[in-house]
Design an enzyme around this catalytic site. Structure first.
Site, PDB file in Angstrom:
ATOM      1  N   ARG A  57      73.770  16.880  22.329  1.00  0.00           N
ATOM      2  CA  ARG A  57      74.373  18.210  22.216  1.00  0.00           C
ATOM      3  C   ARG A  57      75.377  18.286  21.073  1.00  0.00           C
ATOM      4  O   ARG A  57      75.608  19.338  20.480  1.00  0.00           O
ATOM      5  CB  ARG A  57      75.070  18.555  23.539  1.00  0.00           C
ATOM      6  CG  ARG A  57      75.542  19.992  23.612  1.00  0.00           C
ATOM      7  CD  ARG A  57      76.261  20.290  24.929  1.00  0.00           C
ATOM      8  NE  ARG A  57      77.491  19.582  25.051  1.00  0.00           N
ATOM      9  CZ  ARG A  57      77.852  18.774  26.051  1.00  0.00           C
ATOM     10  NH1 ARG A  57      77.051  18.565  27.055  1.00  0.00           N
ATOM     11  NH2 ARG A  57      79.001  18.146  26.053  1.00  0.00           N
ATOM     12  N   TYR A 110      75.098  46.007  16.291  1.00  0.00           N
ATOM     13  CA  TYR A 110      73.912  45.670  17.080  1.00  0.00           C
ATOM     14  C   TYR A 110      74.219  45.986  18.545  1.00  0.00           C
ATOM     15  O   TYR A 110      75.267  45.596  19.061  1.00  0.00           O
ATOM     16  CB  TYR A 110      73.658  44.179  16.867  1.00  0.00           C
ATOM     17  CG  TYR A 110      72.481  43.601  17.588  1.00  0.00           C
ATOM     18  CD1 TYR A 110      71.187  44.013  17.291  1.00  0.00           C
ATOM     19  CD2 TYR A 110      72.662  42.590  18.534  1.00  0.00           C
ATOM     20  CE1 TYR A 110      70.107  43.447  17.939  1.00  0.00           C
ATOM     21  CE2 TYR A 110      71.584  42.014  19.176  1.00  0.00           C
ATOM     22  CZ  TYR A 110      70.310  42.463  18.875  1.00  0.00           C
ATOM     23  OH  TYR A 110      69.246  41.884  19.524  1.00  0.00           O
ATOM     24  N   ASP A 182      78.521  40.300  10.838  1.00  0.00           N
ATOM     25  CA  ASP A 182      77.131  40.030  11.210  1.00  0.00           C
ATOM     26  C   ASP A 182      76.341  40.174   9.908  1.00  0.00           C
ATOM     27  O   ASP A 182      76.112  41.281   9.419  1.00  0.00           O
ATOM     28  CB  ASP A 182      76.668  41.033  12.268  1.00  0.00           C
ATOM     29  CG  ASP A 182      75.254  40.731  12.765  1.00  0.00           C
ATOM     30  OD1 ASP A 182      74.462  40.204  11.966  1.00  0.00           O
ATOM     31  OD2 ASP A 182      74.951  41.042  13.930  1.00  0.00           O
ATOM     32  N   LYS A 207      65.983  36.113  12.376  1.00  0.00           N
ATOM     33  CA  LYS A 207      65.406  37.094  11.464  1.00  0.00           C
ATOM     34  C   LYS A 207      64.958  36.414  10.166  1.00  0.00           C
ATOM     35  O   LYS A 207      63.934  35.777  10.152  1.00  0.00           O
ATOM     36  CB  LYS A 207      66.408  38.225  11.217  1.00  0.00           C
ATOM     37  CG  LYS A 207      67.023  38.795  12.524  1.00  0.00           C
ATOM     38  CD  LYS A 207      66.046  39.627  13.333  1.00  0.00           C
ATOM     39  CE  LYS A 207      66.489  39.891  14.777  1.00  0.00           C
ATOM     40  NZ  LYS A 207      67.761  40.581  14.940  1.00  0.00           N
TER      41      LYS A 207
HETATM   42  C1  PLP Z   1      68.597  40.527  16.255  1.00  0.00           C
HETATM   43  C2  PLP Z   1      69.999  40.700  15.928  1.00  0.00           C
HETATM   44  C3  PLP Z   1      70.988  39.993  16.610  1.00  0.00           C
HETATM   45  C4  PLP Z   1      70.690  39.112  17.786  1.00  0.00           C
HETATM   46  O1  PLP Z   1      69.848  38.051  17.481  1.00  0.00           O
HETATM   47  P1  PLP Z   1      68.863  37.391  18.542  1.00  0.00           P
HETATM   48  O2  PLP Z   1      68.435  36.151  17.878  1.00  0.00           O
HETATM   49  O3  PLP Z   1      67.779  38.378  18.807  1.00  0.00           O
HETATM   50  O4  PLP Z   1      69.678  37.121  19.785  1.00  0.00           O
HETATM   51  C5  PLP Z   1      72.293  40.147  16.193  1.00  0.00           C
HETATM   52  N1  PLP Z   1      72.613  40.979  15.178  1.00  0.00           N
HETATM   53  C6  PLP Z   1      71.681  41.689  14.510  1.00  0.00           C
HETATM   54  C7  PLP Z   1      72.102  42.577  13.393  1.00  0.00           C
HETATM   55  C8  PLP Z   1      70.353  41.581  14.871  1.00  0.00           C
HETATM   56  O5  PLP Z   1      69.430  42.302  14.216  1.00  0.00           O
END
Ligand code: PLP
Length: 391
Positions: A57, A110, A182, A207
């Site tokens: 971990r 988000y 973010d 993403k």
């Molecule tokens: C998808 C997304 C998240 C969350 O990510 P996950 O891997 O789906 O938990 C956070 N911020 C933005 C802008 C996103 O598009």
């Protein structure tokens, strides 16, 4: 960024070479270590706890290679990984907020980030104020003596408002609050958060870093000043990520530069094409000259990715459904950043609190993938034809 020999390299080069020091036996990619137990050679080593790897971990050569690559990409001090992007959001909140604190969160955040604020954080006695994403230096007026953190997202992933990050950073720092971003939309490649003064940059690596829609991953990169605090909280929470998912993420990053370049080119091409169509009221793409936020994008960003929105003139549900159901190359589904094109209808009116979304027509979001842009346009053209029969 410096190579080990001291020569400066361009970011695209770093994406290819970063983390390579963890490779062994001449094999280009670092090994994928599946580990929980890590053995100590003797009691001295067990007591000292100073070998590079002590427990699965707490890190393996696989996680270190990916973390160092992302830290280099983002331009921050160091990085840690989480099993999803949302877990990265909560890790930032948990690490930097205490009970009784106040956090400012952009109204364009988000949506699950909002749920965290209105759920767990509220339960723990942490108060959230949502603010207008376009507030800029005006954020000063929302600062309270207990404001510790300002959460930004640029651009918003449904409505694409561009935030004036340097102005927000200046105001936040003047009030001793930290700024987190973010940074998922830019992949960390097109927006260098630390050069613009941010303290923390996190991403849904799910993403663009993974880039192939085949695993979940989150990452948090932190400035040196705040690293110990973050690392300590991260370890207490027991966060880590799976080795095969880390491998997929590092593999994705190697091609980030070429993928984003293509996403950008095709998305701008389609955004411009949509802008000229009679069925479209507005295109929400900060990289498009004349679009909202374009000046800030041009000033602060090095490129645009493949995600943007557009507002139809119509709100006729049947017509919108016909458009969506006619498309064959744009899948309907959540997430984005993979090689494939996507479309999703958005309704942001139901949950925003600091701002009102006043556009009349229906809002749609596109992710432009790596398909040939001519086919992607033709598919949209067919959607518009199906729509025309109903409006
Ligand atoms: C998808 C997304 C998240 C969350 O990510 P996950 O891997 O789906 O938990 C956070 N911020 C933005 C802008 C996103 O598009």
């Amino acid at each position: 960024m410096k190579s080990p020999k001291g020569a400066p390299h361009q970011p695209a080069t770093d994406l290819v070479t970063a983390g390579r020091q963890y490779s062994e036996h001449g094999i280009v990619s670092p090994g994928v270590y599946h580990a929980s137990t890590i053995l100590y050679p003797n009691t001295d080593a067990l007591r000292a706890q100073n070998q590079p790897y002590t427990y699965g971990r707490k890190g393996t050569p696989t996680s270190r290679a990916l973390e160092e690559t992302i830290a280099q990409l983002e331009g921050g001090h160091a990085c840690r990984l989480t099993p999803s992007g949302l877990a990265a959001v909560s890790a930032v909140m948990m690490a930097f907020l205490n009970s009784g604190d106040h956090v400012l969160v952009t109204d364009s955040a988000y949506r699950p980030t909002r749920n965290l604020c209105n759920g767990l954080l509220q339960r723990m006695g942490i108060e959230t104020t949502f603010y207008d994403p376009l507030i800029g230096a005006g954020i000063s007026d929302l600062m309270q003596p207990n404001t510790r953190l300002v959460m930004t997202e640029c651009p918003g992933s449904q409505t694409f408002e561009m935030q004036d990050i340097p102005a927000i950073v200046k105001a936040a720092h003047a009030h001793d609050a930290l700024v987190a971003i973010d940074n998922t939309w830019s992949g960390g490649h097109y927006f260098k958060a630390f050069e613009h003064g941010c303290d923390i940059s996190f991403q849904a690596a799910t993403k663009y870093l993974v880039g192939h829609s085949d695993c979940m991953m989150g990452c948090i990169t932190v400035a040196e000043e705040h690293w110990e605090r973050f690392k300590d909280a991260y370890e207490q929470m027991g966060l880590c990520a799976g080795p095969d998912d880390m491998y997929l993420t590092l593999r994705g990053i190697r091609t980030l530069d070429v993928r984003l370049e293509r996403h950008m080119k095709s998305a701008l091409d389609i955004a411009e094409w949509l802008d000229g169509r009679d069925e479209v009221a507005e295109v929400l793409h900060p990289g498009l000259p004349g679009a909202a936020g374009h000046d800030i994008w041009k000033r602060d960003f090095k490129g645009a990715s493949g995600l943007f929105g557009f507002v139809l003139k119509t709100r006729n549900q049947q017509a919108v459904d016909a458009f969506l159901n006619t498309l064959t190359l744009y899948g309907m589904g959540y997430s984005w950043g993979g090689f494939e094109s996507l479309v999703i209808p958005c309704d942001v009116t139901s949950y925003r609190t600091a701002t009102t979304w006043d556009r009349e027509g229906h809002l749609l979001r596109l992710h432009i993938g790596l398909e040939d842009v001519r086919d992607l346009k033709e598919d949209l053209e067919n959607g518009f034809k199906a729509m025309a029969a109903l409006v």
